[in-house]
Write a protein that holds these residues in place. Structure first.
Motif, PDB file in Angstrom:
ATOM      1  N   LEU A  12      36.288  13.263  22.274  1.00 31.14           N
ATOM      2  CA  LEU A  12      37.175  12.225  22.806  1.00 31.14           C
ATOM      3  C   LEU A  12      37.171  12.233  24.334  1.00 31.14           C
ATOM      4  CD1 LEU A  12      40.200  12.485  20.364  1.00 31.14           C
ATOM      5  CD2 LEU A  12      38.507  10.643  20.498  1.00 31.14           C
ATOM      6  N   PHE A  13      37.170  13.425  24.925  1.00 25.41           N
ATOM      7  CA  PHE A  13      37.125  13.522  26.372  1.00 25.41           C
ATOM      8  C   PHE A  13      35.833  12.914  26.907  1.00 25.41           C
ATOM      9  CE2 PHE A  13      36.207  15.521  30.429  1.00 25.41           C
ATOM     10  CZ  PHE A  13      37.389  15.320  31.115  1.00 25.41           C
ATOM     11  N   GLY A  14      34.729  13.234  26.274  1.00 26.79           N
ATOM     12  CA  GLY A  14      33.434  12.679  26.682  1.00 26.79           C
ATOM     13  C   GLY A  14      33.418  11.160  26.578  1.00 26.79           C
ATOM     14  N   GLU A  15      33.999  10.652  25.507  1.00 23.65           N
ATOM     15  CA  GLU A  15      34.069   9.213  25.304  1.00 23.65           C
ATOM     16  C   GLU A  15      34.971   8.567  26.376  1.00 23.65           C
ATOM     17  OE1 GLU A  15      35.856   6.400  21.839  1.00 23.65           O
ATOM     18  OE2 GLU A  15      34.628   8.094  21.167  1.00 23.65           O
ATOM     19  N   ALA A  16      36.101   9.201  26.642  1.00 23.80           N
ATOM     20  CA  ALA A  16      37.016   8.678  27.663  1.00 23.80           C
ATOM     21  C   ALA A  16      36.360   8.713  29.043  1.00 23.80           C
ATOM     22  CB  ALA A  16      38.319   9.471  27.665  1.00 23.80           C
ATOM     23  N   ALA A  17      35.630   9.775  29.341  1.00 25.33           N
ATOM     24  CA  ALA A  17      34.946   9.892  30.628  1.00 25.33           C
ATOM     25  C   ALA A  17      33.920   8.769  30.784  1.00 25.33           C
ATOM     26  CB  ALA A  17      34.272  11.253  30.750  1.00 25.33           C
ATOM     27  N   GLU A  18      33.182   8.488  29.731  1.00 24.98           N
ATOM     28  CA  GLU A  18      32.195   7.404  29.779  1.00 24.98           C
ATOM     29  C   GLU A  18      32.879   6.059  29.987  1.00 24.98           C
ATOM     30  OE1 GLU A  18      28.748   5.455  30.112  1.00 24.98           O
ATOM     31  OE2 GLU A  18      28.983   7.627  30.063  1.00 24.98           O
ATOM     32  N   GLU A  19      34.005   5.849  29.332  1.00 28.51           N
ATOM     33  CA  GLU A  19      34.759   4.606  29.500  1.00 28.51           C
ATOM     34  C   GLU A  19      35.289   4.478  30.930  1.00 28.51           C
ATOM     35  OE1 GLU A  19      37.746   4.663  26.440  1.00 28.51           O
ATOM     36  OE2 GLU A  19      36.279   4.278  24.851  1.00 28.51           O
ATOM     37  N   MET A  20      35.714   5.588  31.506  1.00 31.57           N
ATOM     38  CA  MET A  20      36.206   5.566  32.885  1.00 31.57           C
ATOM     39  C   MET A  20      35.082   5.202  33.841  1.00 31.57           C
ATOM     40  SD  MET A  20      38.760   8.825  33.004  1.00 31.57           S
ATOM     41  CE  MET A  20      39.700   8.367  34.441  1.00 31.57           C
ATOM     42  N   ARG A  21      33.929   5.791  33.642  1.00 29.03           N
ATOM     43  CA  ARG A  21      32.774   5.473  34.490  1.00 29.03           C
ATOM     44  C   ARG A  21      32.422   3.995  34.364  1.00 29.03           C
ATOM     45  NH1 ARG A  21      28.944   8.061  37.228  1.00 29.03           N
ATOM     46  NH2 ARG A  21      27.048   6.919  37.636  1.00 29.03           N
TER      47      ARG A  21
END
Length: 135
Positions: A12-21
């Motif tokens: 989930l963190f990885g997915e959220a980080a990608e969405e933030m980018r």
């Protein structure tokens, strides 16, 4: 906490980080799209200097670019503090580039605005000075 939920949190963190980018990049793209067009800033159809200056001021309108930059910076700051970006320097460079460009546009607009006020005053004062020197 089981290893299953930890893995899920990491995913989930990885997915959220990608969405933030993606959000930062989308706002930067929108900021670029809102910037003035170089050709419209450079060319004029004005009959006089005041018309050219007013045209320049209109052409320097950055629209929503500043708001998009602000949103990009907010998301970037949060993502950076959360250590969510693999390469924050690349994003930082893009944000700073847009920020510098907007600063230059705002400076040019301020200068054009000053000239828009000053040139008509000079236009009115110079004939008066010429008349005084003839007397």
């Amino acid at each position: 906490m089981s290893s299953q939920s930890t893995l899920s949190d990491d995913d989930l963190f990885g997915e959220a980080a990608e969405e933030m980018r993606e959000e930062v990049e989308a706002h930067l793209d929108n900021a670029h799209a809102a910037l003035p067009d170089a050709a419209s800033m450079w060319q004029t159809n004005a009959d006089n200097v005041l018309g050219a200056l007013n045209g320049l001021r209109s052409a320097l309108d950055a629209g929503d670019a500043e708001e998009h930059l602000r949103q990009a910076k907010k998301t970037f700051v949060v993502g950076t503090r959360a250590d969510a970006f693999d390469d924050p320097d690349e994003l930082r460079s893009e944000v700073e580039s847009v920020e510098e460009l907007l600063s230059s546009i705002n400076t040019a607009d301020e200068l054009a605005s000053e000239l828009t006020t000053t040139v008509p005053q000079l236009h009115d004062q110079l004939p008066e000075a010429d008349e005084e020197s003839d007397e």
